[in-house]
Scaffold this motif. Structure first.
Motif, PDB file in Angstrom:
ATOM      1  N   SER A  11       3.476  -9.316  -5.426  1.00  0.00           N
ATOM      2  CA  SER A  11       4.833  -9.427  -4.974  1.00  0.00           C
ATOM      3  C   SER A  11       5.548  -9.978  -6.205  1.00  0.00           C
ATOM      4  O   SER A  11       4.906 -11.143  -6.798  1.00  0.00           O
ATOM      5  CB  SER A  11       4.967 -10.248  -3.580  1.00  0.00           C
ATOM      6  OG  SER A  11       6.122 -10.394  -3.230  1.00  0.00           O
ATOM      7  N   SER A  12       6.930  -9.604  -6.299  1.00  0.00           N
ATOM      8  CA  SER A  12       7.767 -10.245  -7.205  1.00  0.00           C
ATOM      9  C   SER A  12       9.258  -9.873  -7.137  1.00  0.00           C
ATOM     10  O   SER A  12       9.348  -8.619  -6.720  1.00  0.00           O
ATOM     11  CB  SER A  12       7.305  -9.951  -8.608  1.00  0.00           C
ATOM     12  OG  SER A  12       7.412  -8.672  -9.083  1.00  0.00           O
ATOM     13  N   ASN A  13      10.054 -10.784  -7.118  1.00  0.00           N
ATOM     14  CA  ASN A  13      11.524 -10.460  -7.128  1.00  0.00           C
ATOM     15  C   ASN A  13      11.805  -9.857  -5.790  1.00  0.00           C
ATOM     16  O   ASN A  13      12.702  -8.907  -5.757  1.00  0.00           O
ATOM     17  CB  ASN A  13      11.937  -9.654  -8.255  1.00  0.00           C
ATOM     18  CG  ASN A  13      11.830 -10.423  -9.722  1.00  0.00           C
ATOM     19  OD1 ASN A  13      11.984 -11.343  -9.969  1.00  0.00           O
ATOM     20  ND2 ASN A  13      11.210  -9.246 -10.605  1.00  0.00           N
ATOM     21  N   GLY A  14      11.585 -10.225  -4.711  1.00  0.00           N
ATOM     22  CA  GLY A  14      11.490  -9.659  -3.321  1.00  0.00           C
ATOM     23  C   GLY A  14      11.118  -8.328  -3.078  1.00  0.00           C
ATOM     24  O   GLY A  14      11.423  -7.643  -2.139  1.00  0.00           O
ATOM     25  N   VAL A  15       9.971  -7.988  -3.844  1.00  0.00           N
ATOM     26  CA  VAL A  15       9.550  -6.478  -3.780  1.00  0.00           C
ATOM     27  C   VAL A  15       8.007  -6.605  -3.513  1.00  0.00           C
ATOM     28  O   VAL A  15       7.367  -7.440  -4.592  1.00  0.00           O
ATOM     29  CB  VAL A  15       9.715  -5.575  -4.595  1.00  0.00           C
ATOM     30  CG1 VAL A  15       9.242  -4.381  -4.548  1.00  0.00           C
ATOM     31  CG2 VAL A  15      11.339  -5.511  -5.058  1.00  0.00           C
ATOM     32  N   VAL A  16       7.310  -6.091  -2.632  1.00  0.00           N
ATOM     33  CA  VAL A  16       6.102  -5.983  -2.145  1.00  0.00           C
ATOM     34  C   VAL A  16       5.278  -4.608  -2.747  1.00  0.00           C
ATOM     35  O   VAL A  16       5.935  -3.643  -2.264  1.00  0.00           O
ATOM     36  CB  VAL A  16       5.407  -6.207  -1.044  1.00  0.00           C
ATOM     37  CG1 VAL A  16       3.927  -5.777  -0.792  1.00  0.00           C
ATOM     38  CG2 VAL A  16       5.831  -7.683  -0.498  1.00  0.00           C
ATOM     39  N   GLU A  17       4.505  -4.484  -3.836  1.00  0.00           N
ATOM     40  CA  GLU A  17       4.021  -3.453  -4.501  1.00  0.00           C
ATOM     41  C   GLU A  17       2.448  -3.451  -3.990  1.00  0.00           C
ATOM     42  O   GLU A  17       1.840  -4.402  -4.279  1.00  0.00           O
ATOM     43  CB  GLU A  17       3.830  -3.652  -5.988  1.00  0.00           C
ATOM     44  CG  GLU A  17       3.479  -2.231  -6.748  1.00  0.00           C
ATOM     45  CD  GLU A  17       3.366  -2.500  -8.231  1.00  0.00           C
ATOM     46  OE1 GLU A  17       4.405  -2.512  -8.759  1.00  0.00           O
ATOM     47  OE2 GLU A  17       2.284  -2.647  -8.822  1.00  0.00           O
ATOM     48  N   ARG A  18       2.085  -2.350  -3.204  1.00  0.00           N
ATOM     49  CA  ARG A  18       0.860  -1.964  -2.836  1.00  0.00           C
ATOM     50  C   ARG A  18       0.321  -0.705  -3.144  1.00  0.00           C
ATOM     51  O   ARG A  18       0.845   0.400  -2.831  1.00  0.00           O
ATOM     52  CB  ARG A  18       0.814  -2.091  -1.184  1.00  0.00           C
ATOM     53  CG  ARG A  18       1.250  -3.186  -0.523  1.00  0.00           C
ATOM     54  CD  ARG A  18       1.190  -3.226   0.901  1.00  0.00           C
ATOM     55  NE  ARG A  18       2.443  -2.950   1.778  1.00  0.00           N
ATOM     56  CZ  ARG A  18       2.862  -2.495   2.686  1.00  0.00           C
ATOM     57  NH1 ARG A  18       1.998  -2.799   3.584  1.00  0.00           N
ATOM     58  NH2 ARG A  18       3.976  -2.098   3.058  1.00  0.00           N
ATOM     59  N   ASP A  19      -0.920  -0.599  -3.919  1.00  0.00           N
ATOM     60  CA  ASP A  19      -1.636   0.400  -4.242  1.00  0.00           C
ATOM     61  C   ASP A  19      -2.201   0.996  -3.161  1.00  0.00           C
ATOM     62  O   ASP A  19      -2.752   0.431  -2.294  1.00  0.00           O
ATOM     63  CB  ASP A  19      -2.323   0.051  -5.527  1.00  0.00           C
ATOM     64  CG  ASP A  19      -1.890  -0.097  -6.782  1.00  0.00           C
ATOM     65  OD1 ASP A  19      -0.407  -0.196  -6.884  1.00  0.00           O
ATOM     66  OD2 ASP A  19      -2.674  -0.559  -7.866  1.00  0.00           O
ATOM     67  N   PHE A  20      -2.229   2.464  -3.180  1.00  0.00           N
ATOM     68  CA  PHE A  20      -3.130   2.979  -1.918  1.00  0.00           C
ATOM     69  C   PHE A  20      -3.760   4.028  -2.504  1.00  0.00           C
ATOM     70  O   PHE A  20      -3.376   4.519  -3.611  1.00  0.00           O
ATOM     71  CB  PHE A  20      -2.091   3.381  -0.982  1.00  0.00           C
ATOM     72  CG  PHE A  20      -1.057   4.361  -1.024  1.00  0.00           C
ATOM     73  CD1 PHE A  20      -1.549   5.721  -1.058  1.00  0.00           C
ATOM     74  CD2 PHE A  20       0.262   3.869  -1.555  1.00  0.00           C
ATOM     75  CE1 PHE A  20      -0.368   6.693  -1.113  1.00  0.00           C
ATOM     76  CE2 PHE A  20       1.160   4.816  -1.527  1.00  0.00           C
ATOM     77  CZ  PHE A  20       0.965   6.266  -1.507  1.00  0.00           C
ATOM     78  N   THR A  21      -4.606   4.615  -1.565  1.00  0.00           N
ATOM     79  CA  THR A  21      -5.112   6.149  -1.764  1.00  0.00           C
ATOM     80  C   THR A  21      -5.296   6.826  -0.499  1.00  0.00           C
ATOM     81  O   THR A  21      -5.158   6.022   0.759  1.00  0.00           O
ATOM     82  CB  THR A  21      -6.689   5.997  -2.036  1.00  0.00           C
ATOM     83  OG1 THR A  21      -7.473   5.265  -1.061  1.00  0.00           O
ATOM     84  CG2 THR A  21      -6.881   5.205  -3.583  1.00  0.00           C
ATOM     85  N   VAL A  22      -4.887   7.849  -0.524  1.00  0.00           N
ATOM     86  CA  VAL A  22      -4.948   8.731   0.576  1.00  0.00           C
ATOM     87  C   VAL A  22      -5.871  10.035   0.274  1.00  0.00           C
ATOM     88  O   VAL A  22      -5.571  10.807  -0.587  1.00  0.00           O
ATOM     89  CB  VAL A  22      -3.703   9.594   0.883  1.00  0.00           C
ATOM     90  CG1 VAL A  22      -3.844  10.531   2.183  1.00  0.00           C
ATOM     91  CG2 VAL A  22      -2.676   8.581   1.335  1.00  0.00           C
TER      92      VAL A  22
END
Length: 258
Positions: A11-22
């Motif tokens: 998380s940084s600058n108000g944004v959550v970044e989540r890596d994922f797989t499908v």
């Protein structure tokens, strides 16, 4: 049906970044840091350019605008043979043929068009599976608005995707040969914003204009910018953000550089 599995989060600058797989397809989802599961927001699917990947600055920059400017979610998956996905022998052959054409000063379209069409054939069902999985998240939901933005390879994949996927209700495209896309473009009726470079040395302006003309959308807007292929202006990302705010719901509160 493959489920979504998160593999990393920051998380940084108000944004959550989540890596994922499908399944075995890797992607990344950007979301507002302050949003709770009870507050759903629209989702914008993104497509990266040829030779790039899901976390290319063009992708993270667009995501930052969409998340902080509109409160949206933004997601992208690696195209086949790109990013964290292995290249096949056929990928290597196609890339080598492209490099040879570029070195010889020959037209790239005869190589790129069939290669991108093959990638799109693989990627469209992957994007639809990712959308299925993302809409199971409570902060997105199955009934929320969905948009798509992709330039170059992102358009080669995005045009057949939007034609096939009724959940996508607005799309931004640009800079791609029309040859393999005419049939799908004629099936698209949602609002479209389309950008091209007037002096593009790789994709003739007539080709871009022909693709724009093929969309069956009653609302479609053409942005023609001076300059070559690599001069695609950053302010087009701001325009796309405003476009999605109009059509998916939301107000642009800020933009950020990328």
């Amino acid at each position: 049906m493959h489920s979504l599995r998160f593999t990393a989060e920051s998380s940084s600058n108000g944004v959550v970044e989540r890596d994922f797989t499908v399944g075995d397809v890797p992607g990344v989802l950007w979301s507002p840091a302050s949003r709770t599961d009870a507050g759903r927001a629209p989702l914008v699917l993104m497509g990266h350019g040829g030779g790039a990947h899901k976390k290319h600055p063009a992708m993270s920059g667009r995501a930052q605008r969409l998340v902080t400017g509109c409160g949206f979610h933004a997601a992208v998956i690696d195209a086949p043979g790109h990013g964290d996905r292995p290249r096949t022998a056929r990928d290597e052959q196609e890339i080598a043929a492209l490099r040879e054409a570029q070195a010889a000063g020959e037209p790239e379209g005869p190589v790129v068009v069939p290669y991108n069409a093959r990638l799109a054939e693989l990627a469209v069902p992957e994007y639809r599976a990712a959308l299925d999985a993302l809409q199971e998240l409570p902060e997105i939901g199955a009934d929320g608005p969905v948009g798509y933005v992709g330039i170059a390879l992102g358009t080669a994949i995005g045009v057949p995707l939007v034609a096939a996927e009724p959940r996508i209700t607005a799309a931004v495209f640009g800079m791609m040969w029309p040859d393999a896309l005419f049939e799908a473009a004629r099936q698209i009726t949602v609002p479209v914003e389309f950008a091209l470079q007037w002096d593009n040395e790789r994709i003739p302006r007539e080709a871009g204009l022909a693709l724009f003309d093929a969309f069956a959308s009653k609302e479609k807007t053409l942005h023609a910018n001076a300059g070559g292929h690599a001069a695609f202006p950053r302010f087009e990302a701001d325009s796309a953000t405003r476009f999605f705010a109009r059509h998916l719901g939301g107000a642009v509160t800020a933009t950020s550089p990328a």
